[in-house]
Motif scaffolding. Structure first.
Motif, short mmCIF file in Angstrom:
data_model
loop_
_atom_site.label_atom_id
_atom_site.label_comp_id
_atom_site.label_asym_id
_atom_site.label_seq_id
_atom_site.Cartn_x
_atom_site.Cartn_y
_atom_site.Cartn_z
N PHE A 187 19.98 1.59 -13.34
CA PHE A 187 20.72 2.56 -14.14
C PHE A 187 20.18 2.51 -15.55
CE2 PHE A 187 23.69 1.03 -11.02
CZ PHE A 187 24.54 2.09 -10.73
N ASP A 188 19.96 3.67 -16.13
CA ASP A 188 19.57 3.66 -17.55
C ASP A 188 20.76 4.00 -18.45
OD1 ASP A 188 19.89 6.42 -17.34
OD2 ASP A 188 17.79 6.88 -17.73
N GLY A 189 21.90 4.30 -17.85
CA GLY A 189 23.12 4.54 -18.61
C GLY A 189 23.27 5.95 -19.15
N SER A 190 22.32 6.85 -18.84
CA SER A 190 22.38 8.18 -19.44
C SER A 190 23.41 9.12 -18.80
CB SER A 190 20.99 8.83 -19.42
OG SER A 190 20.56 9.03 -18.09
N ASP A 191 23.73 8.93 -17.54
CA ASP A 191 24.73 9.76 -16.86
C ASP A 191 25.66 8.83 -16.07
OD1 ASP A 191 26.13 11.92 -15.95
OD2 ASP A 191 24.48 12.79 -14.81
N LEU A 192 26.24 7.91 -16.80
CA LEU A 192 26.94 6.78 -16.20
C LEU A 192 28.09 7.17 -15.29
CD1 LEU A 192 26.67 3.78 -16.11
CD2 LEU A 192 28.13 3.62 -18.11
N GLU A 193 28.94 8.09 -15.71
CA GLU A 193 30.09 8.44 -14.89
C GLU A 193 29.66 8.97 -13.53
OE1 GLU A 193 33.86 11.46 -15.02
OE2 GLU A 193 33.25 10.52 -16.90
N LYS A 194 28.71 9.87 -13.52
CA LYS A 194 28.20 10.43 -12.27
C LYS A 194 27.51 9.36 -11.42
CE LYS A 194 25.29 14.22 -10.64
NZ LYS A 194 24.39 15.30 -11.07
N ASP A 195 26.72 8.51 -12.08
CA ASP A 195 25.97 7.48 -11.37
C ASP A 195 26.89 6.45 -10.73
OD1 ASP A 195 23.69 8.76 -12.19
OD2 ASP A 195 23.28 7.36 -13.83
N VAL A 196 27.88 5.99 -11.48
CA VAL A 196 28.81 4.99 -10.95
C VAL A 196 29.63 5.59 -9.80
CG1 VAL A 196 30.80 3.55 -11.50
CG2 VAL A 196 28.83 3.59 -13.03
N HIS A 197 30.03 6.84 -9.94
CA HIS A 197 30.75 7.49 -8.85
C HIS A 197 29.88 7.54 -7.59
CE1 HIS A 197 33.48 10.12 -6.74
NE2 HIS A 197 32.46 10.93 -6.49
N TRP A 198 28.61 7.92 -7.73
CA TRP A 198 27.69 7.99 -6.60
C TRP A 198 27.54 6.62 -5.95
CZ3 TRP A 198 23.04 5.44 -5.87
CH2 TRP A 198 22.31 5.84 -4.75
N LEU A 199 27.33 5.60 -6.77
CA LEU A 199 27.14 4.25 -6.25
C LEU A 199 28.41 3.74 -5.57
CD1 LEU A 199 25.16 1.87 -6.03
CD2 LEU A 199 26.20 0.98 -8.12
N SER A 200 29.56 3.93 -6.20
CA SER A 200 30.83 3.48 -5.62
C SER A 200 31.10 4.16 -4.28
CB SER A 200 31.99 3.76 -6.58
OG SER A 200 31.85 2.99 -7.73
N LYS A 201 30.83 5.45 -4.21
CA LYS A 201 31.06 6.20 -2.97
C LYS A 201 30.17 5.66 -1.85
CE LYS A 201 33.07 9.55 -0.83
NZ LYS A 201 34.38 9.24 -0.30
N ASN A 202 28.90 5.42 -2.15
CA ASN A 202 27.98 4.90 -1.13
C ASN A 202 28.26 3.44 -0.78
OD1 ASN A 202 25.92 6.99 -0.30
ND2 ASN A 202 25.92 7.20 -2.52
N PHE A 203 28.80 2.70 -1.74
CA PHE A 203 29.15 1.30 -1.52
C PHE A 203 30.27 1.17 -0.48
CE2 PHE A 203 32.17 -2.09 -2.79
CZ PHE A 203 31.40 -3.19 -2.47
N GLU A 204 31.16 2.14 -0.43
CA GLU A 204 32.28 2.09 0.52
C GLU A 204 31.81 1.85 1.95
OE1 GLU A 204 34.53 5.69 0.08
OE2 GLU A 204 35.13 5.18 -1.98
N SER A 205 30.68 2.42 2.32
CA SER A 205 30.13 2.25 3.67
C SER A 205 28.89 1.37 3.67
CB SER A 205 29.78 3.62 4.26
OG SER A 205 28.66 4.17 3.57
N PHE A 206 28.64 0.70 2.54
CA PHE A 206 27.41 -0.07 2.37
C PHE A 206 26.20 0.76 2.77
CE2 PHE A 206 30.36 -3.63 2.30
CZ PHE A 206 29.83 -4.39 1.27
N PHE A 207 26.18 1.99 2.19
CA PHE A 207 25.09 2.92 2.46
C PHE A 207 24.90 3.09 3.96
CE2 PHE A 207 24.51 1.69 -1.89
CZ PHE A 207 24.07 2.84 -2.52
N ASP A 208 26.01 3.42 4.63
CA ASP A 208 26.05 3.63 6.08
C ASP A 208 25.57 2.41 6.87
OD1 ASP A 208 27.12 6.22 5.87
OD2 ASP A 208 25.10 7.06 5.56
#
Length: 184
Positions: A86-107
């Motif tokens: 992460f470079d921190g430039s679009d943090l809210e969107k990035d963290v949401h994307w990561l958290s969502k994919n983490f729920e299934s451990f990236f399938d």
């Protein structure tokens, strides 16, 4: 989006350097960090489910250390799609994307342990599937004031861990084990 996959040669280089900081043959509650000179904070896992805390950690790290933050799933395994920066430039969107994919451990493609760090390994976080708490280690010589303040405000210090250890709860038992491994 400003999340980047770390793959191939970059992943191998990252893991080679990371293996000089973390002993992947150990797991919590043992001290997984190689060498000394660290200060420790603890957190309830999974950190990625605490959106504001995780976002704040990344944001404070980027501003304090002027470097990207890395997250590596599946410990030291050299798996594609297991490491991101992460470079921190679009943090809210990035963290949401990561958290969502983490729920299934990236399938199901990745798992624990999970490691977080800045690019120079001035701080490293470790989260295991086997303990309720994760740990953040910061090199005492590299600690920045604003990062220190953020950690103290949002994570469990060694003193607070000692308070937890005084109880007879499950958290108290875990806290005692962590104190045994992480106190100097």
């Amino acid at each position: 989006m400003a999340v980047f996959k770390v793959e191939d040669k970059d992943l191998n280089s990252f893991l080679d350097r990371l293996s000089g900081v973390i002993n992947f043959n150990k797991d919590l509650p043992m001290n997984v960090f190689i060498g000394g000179g660290y200060l420790f904070w603890f957190f309830e896992r999974p950190l990625l489910c605490f959106f504001e805390i995780f976002s704040g950690l990344v944001s404070n790290s980027v501003s304090s250390f002027k470097s990207d933050v890395f997250i590596k799933f599946s410990g030291g395994a050299r798996l594609g799609n297991s490491c991101f920066s992460f470079d921190g430039s679009d943090l809210e969107k990035d963290v949401h994307w990561l958290s969502k994919n983490f729920e299934s451990f990236f399938d199901g493609a990745v798992g624990y342990p999970m490691v977080l760090c800045d690019s120079a390994y001035k701080w490293v976080g470790f989260e295991s599937a086997y303990e309720e708490f994760g740990v953040i280690a910061v090199k005492e010589t590299e600690l920045q004031k604003s990062f220190y303040e953020y950690l103290n405000s949002n994570f469990i210090s060694m003193d607070e861990l000692a308070e937890l250890a005084s109880g007879c709860t499950a958290e108290g038992i875990i806290a005692k084990a962590l104190i045994s491994s992480y106190s100097s």
